[in-house]
Design a protein around this motif. Sequence first.
Motif, PDB file in Angstrom:
ATOM      1  N   ALA A  97      81.596  59.698 -73.611  1.00 30.58           N
ATOM      2  CA  ALA A  97      80.647  60.808 -73.742  1.00 30.58           C
ATOM      3  C   ALA A  97      79.483  60.406 -74.617  1.00 30.58           C
ATOM      4  O   ALA A  97      79.614  59.568 -75.514  1.00 30.58           O
ATOM      5  N   ASN A 119      78.688  62.553 -69.457  1.00 31.09           N
ATOM      6  CA  ASN A 119      79.720  63.507 -69.877  1.00 31.09           C
ATOM      7  C   ASN A 119      80.355  64.253 -68.714  1.00 31.09           C
ATOM      8  O   ASN A 119      81.586  64.375 -68.639  1.00 31.09           O
ATOM      9  N   TYR A 162      75.115  69.152 -74.696  1.00 33.89           N
ATOM     10  CA  TYR A 162      76.455  68.640 -74.998  1.00 33.89           C
ATOM     11  C   TYR A 162      77.501  69.739 -74.794  1.00 33.89           C
ATOM     12  O   TYR A 162      78.539  69.520 -74.152  1.00 33.89           O
ATOM     13  N   SER A 165      78.060  70.443 -71.134  1.00 35.57           N
ATOM     14  CA  SER A 165      78.848  69.395 -70.475  1.00 35.57           C
ATOM     15  C   SER A 165      80.324  69.553 -70.771  1.00 35.57           C
ATOM     16  O   SER A 165      81.175  69.370 -69.890  1.00 35.57           O
ATOM     17  N   LYS A 166      80.654  69.920 -72.002  1.00 33.31           N
ATOM     18  CA  LYS A 166      82.064  70.065 -72.363  1.00 33.31           C
ATOM     19  C   LYS A 166      82.671  71.329 -71.759  1.00 33.31           C
ATOM     20  O   LYS A 166      83.853  71.340 -71.400  1.00 33.31           O
TER      21      LYS A 166
END
Length: 255
Positions: A97, A119, A162, A165-166
């Motif tokens: 990532a 990611n 971020y 993406s998670k």
Amino acid sequence: MPATPSAPVLAGRVALVTGAAQGLGLAMAHALGQAGARVLMADAQAAVHDAAAPLRAEGLEVRAVVADVATEAGWQQMLQAGCDAWGFVDVLVNNAARTASTPLWDIAVEEWDALMAVNLRGCFLGCRALGAHMRARGQGGRIINLASLAGQQASATTGLHYAASKAGILALTRGFATELAADRITVNAMAPAAIRSPALEALAPARQDGLLSAIPLGRFGEPEEVGAAAVFLASDAGAFITGATLDINGGRLMR
């Protein structure tokens, strides 16, 4: 009569860990190897070869490969390396990532796309490539996707790209878990937060204290604890768990 020593819990397994040159990826590769798995350590950086050397010196059966998780060719390269070495891969840890904390108003489209390519696209391609391989082999398997607390609740410390993406990884996990359940392939996510690392320790003491005060257990997590969780999900003990998210955050998010 003395008891016969039991075999390591992952004896006979072959694991592929991405983003394994440092941090949590290295910790999980180490833990899986100590649990008896043969481990292919993959990373976009050539430093993964240096990272693998101490594990081999410890007597663990590990190999290293440099590959790009954002491309289908990269995943074929990793799968081929695992099959050339050991014949198959039956554990995947999707860890690679990019991290970023750019304020949402300042995120350039190019930065968004570059982060998502690693990611989220990388996780999707890995689940699909290794899921197809495990399905064709017909012996079941384990896929473990690294999510984050950032994908579960808003935070000022991580970039919106971020976090998105998670959060997407959690959706991918449930989708692949549903698709692969009939093949005895479990797909789960782990969502760590506030794990001790060089990046965390580089923060100003006041910032560290602020993070620590939000953790009910009163301490930061250790990389080895994330490694132990990966071993559990990869083992027979985790065989009836799929589509789940394992929170490793000291109580920062309780549900």
